[in-house]
Design a protein around this motif. Structure first.
Motif, short mmCIF file in Angstrom:
data_model
loop_
_atom_site.label_atom_id
_atom_site.label_comp_id
_atom_site.label_asym_id
_atom_site.label_seq_id
_atom_site.Cartn_x
_atom_site.Cartn_y
_atom_site.Cartn_z
N ALA A 6 -12.42 -3.03 -13.36
CA ALA A 6 -11.52 -2.59 -14.43
C ALA A 6 -10.25 -3.43 -14.42
CB ALA A 6 -11.17 -1.12 -14.25
N LEU A 7 -9.84 -3.89 -15.60
CA LEU A 7 -8.63 -4.71 -15.72
C LEU A 7 -7.96 -4.44 -17.06
CD1 LEU A 7 -6.75 -6.99 -14.74
CD2 LEU A 7 -8.38 -8.63 -15.69
N GLY A 8 -6.63 -4.29 -17.04
CA GLY A 8 -5.89 -4.10 -18.27
C GLY A 8 -5.30 -2.71 -18.39
N GLY A 9 -4.04 -2.55 -17.98
CA GLY A 9 -3.36 -1.28 -18.18
C GLY A 9 -2.80 -0.63 -16.94
N ALA A 10 -3.28 -0.99 -15.77
CA ALA A 10 -2.81 -0.33 -14.55
C ALA A 10 -1.36 -0.71 -14.25
CB ALA A 10 -3.70 -0.68 -13.36
N GLY A 11 -0.57 0.30 -13.86
CA GLY A 11 0.81 0.04 -13.51
C GLY A 11 1.26 0.75 -12.25
N GLU A 12 0.38 1.60 -11.71
CA GLU A 12 0.71 2.35 -10.50
C GLU A 12 -0.59 2.73 -9.80
OE1 GLU A 12 1.17 6.82 -12.29
OE2 GLU A 12 2.79 5.40 -12.76
N PHE B 166 5.27 -5.90 -10.75
CA PHE B 166 6.44 -5.28 -11.39
C PHE B 166 6.77 -3.95 -10.75
CE2 PHE B 166 5.15 -7.57 -15.51
CZ PHE B 166 6.06 -8.59 -15.28
N ILE B 167 8.04 -3.58 -10.83
CA ILE B 167 8.46 -2.26 -10.37
C ILE B 167 9.53 -1.74 -11.32
CG2 ILE B 167 10.26 -3.15 -8.83
CD1 ILE B 167 9.55 -0.86 -6.90
N GLY B 168 9.45 -0.46 -11.62
CA GLY B 168 10.48 0.18 -12.44
C GLY B 168 10.34 -0.06 -13.92
N ARG B 169 11.14 0.71 -14.67
CA ARG B 169 11.10 0.65 -16.14
C ARG B 169 11.49 -0.72 -16.66
NH1 ARG B 169 15.04 1.35 -19.73
NH2 ARG B 169 16.48 1.96 -18.07
N LEU B 170 12.37 -1.42 -15.97
CA LEU B 170 12.85 -2.72 -16.42
C LEU B 170 11.93 -3.87 -16.00
CD1 LEU B 170 16.68 -2.30 -15.78
CD2 LEU B 170 15.40 -1.97 -17.90
N ARG B 171 10.82 -3.53 -15.35
CA ARG B 171 9.82 -4.53 -14.97
C ARG B 171 10.41 -5.63 -14.09
NH1 ARG B 171 5.36 -4.44 -18.69
NH2 ARG B 171 5.17 -6.70 -18.68
N ALA B 172 11.18 -5.21 -13.09
CA ALA B 172 11.69 -6.17 -12.12
C ALA B 172 10.52 -6.72 -11.30
CB ALA B 172 12.70 -5.49 -11.19
N VAL B 173 10.58 -8.00 -10.96
CA VAL B 173 9.48 -8.62 -10.22
C VAL B 173 9.58 -8.24 -8.74
CG1 VAL B 173 8.43 -10.80 -9.50
CG2 VAL B 173 9.33 -10.54 -11.83
N LEU B 174 8.52 -7.65 -8.23
CA LEU B 174 8.40 -7.32 -6.82
C LEU B 174 6.93 -7.36 -6.45
CD1 LEU B 174 9.74 -6.34 -4.16
CD2 LEU B 174 9.25 -4.00 -4.91
N ILE B 175 6.56 -8.24 -5.54
CA ILE B 175 5.17 -8.38 -5.12
C ILE B 175 4.83 -7.25 -4.15
CG2 ILE B 175 3.43 -9.91 -4.14
CD1 ILE B 175 4.76 -10.88 -6.77
N THR B 176 3.89 -6.39 -4.53
CA THR B 176 3.51 -5.25 -3.70
C THR B 176 2.00 -5.14 -3.62
OG1 THR B 176 3.48 -3.73 -5.59
CG2 THR B 176 5.58 -3.97 -4.41
N TYR B 177 1.55 -4.31 -2.69
CA TYR B 177 0.13 -4.02 -2.53
C TYR B 177 0.04 -2.80 -1.62
CZ TYR B 177 -4.88 -4.88 -1.85
OH TYR B 177 -6.25 -4.76 -1.84
N PRO B 178 -0.88 -1.88 -1.90
CA PRO B 178 -0.98 -0.69 -1.05
C PRO B 178 -1.30 -1.05 0.40
CG PRO B 178 -2.83 -0.82 -2.58
CD PRO B 178 -1.85 -1.85 -3.01
#
Length: 255
Positions: free
Chosen positions: A199-205, A228-240
């Motif tokens: 699945a690809l397209g739409g995930a944000g959390e 991205f993180i937050g409403r302002l779409r600040a760039v932050l590279i994350t991964y669970p």
């Protein structure tokens, strides 16, 4: 095998990492090598790098650049963009890439079969870009600019018959929107084929990733959820992390 969680990295024409919104509004994310190194440290399941303009611009894959990417990548690497034949795929595999992603050329079963016969189904994925047209799903090519009279389910069956080992279902309408996958679309395609569906397209959390797996996807992929993180779409590279991944997968099990 447990479900995979896959960051998607998009390359623009200058080989910069960008994130799109509905296949437009390219936002600069960073240097691809720096981002790859961060994902190495986070021990991601797999990484997928897509050159989003190569086919539309008629460019062949830049094997030298791909080789440099592969040398920096400590996890399984998939690559797509500009692959039109087995001769395009051959040097990509030689560079250390585990899987090629076929986009526009996945409309040609003869090309798929040739690549599959040479490298095996496990090394070939088809990416199906789709969008809503007059309240019906249709397949789109050339970054969504051209719509063809085929549904995602019909396209998925064709590429499965041609031998691909995996199908990526990309929802153009939700690309970069961070509102969650269209679970109905995922359910339709995954129930129509026997090969794994990503699945690809739409995930944000993380919750969206859970929903994608519950809808029948074998793996969940995203760009926004990991950049991205937050409403302002600040760039932050994350991964669970390991605990989050374990909990995510446990939550996705349908009782």
């Amino acid at each position: 095998m447990r479900p995979r969680i896959i960051p998607i990295l998009l390359l623009d024409s200058r080989k910069r990492l960008v994130k799109t919104r509905r296949f437009a509004e390219e936002v600069y994310i960073g240097d691809p090598f720096n981002v790859l190194r961060i994902f190495n440290e986070k021990e991601v399941d797999e990484i997928c790098v897509l050159d989003i303009n190569a086919s539309r611009e008629g460019r062949s894959p830049d094997v030298g650049f791909i080789s440099e990417l592969a040398s920096e990548c400590f996890m399984p690497l998939s690559y797509g963009g500009g692959i039109a034949s087995v001769s395009d795929a051959a040097p990509i595999f030689a560079a250390g890439v585990e899987k090629v992603v076929l986009g526009r050329v996945s409309n040609r079963q003869d090309v798929i079969r040739t690549v599959v016969n040479e490298y095996g189904s496990q090394a070939v994925a088809a990416c199906i870009d789709c969008r809503r047209v007059d309240d019906a799903w249709r397949v789109a090519i050339d970054r969504g600019e051209k719509v063809i009279e085929r549904t995602p389910v019909e396209q998925a069956k064709l590429v499965e018959q041609a031998g691909v080992g995996e199908i990526i279902v990309q929802n153009i309408d939700r690309d970069g929107e961070r509102c969650g996958y269209d679970e109905s679309l995922i359910r339709q395609v995954s129930s129509a084929v026997d090969v794994p569906v990503v699945a690809l397209g739409g995930a944000g959390e993380l919750g969206h990733l859970v929903a994608g797996l519950k809808a029948g996807a074998s793996a969940v992929a995203s760009g926004s959820a990991f950049t991205f993180i937050g409403r302002l779409r600040a760039v932050l590279i994350t991964y669970p992390n390991e605990d989050q991944s374990r909990q995510l997968i446990a939550n996705s099990v349908v009782a």
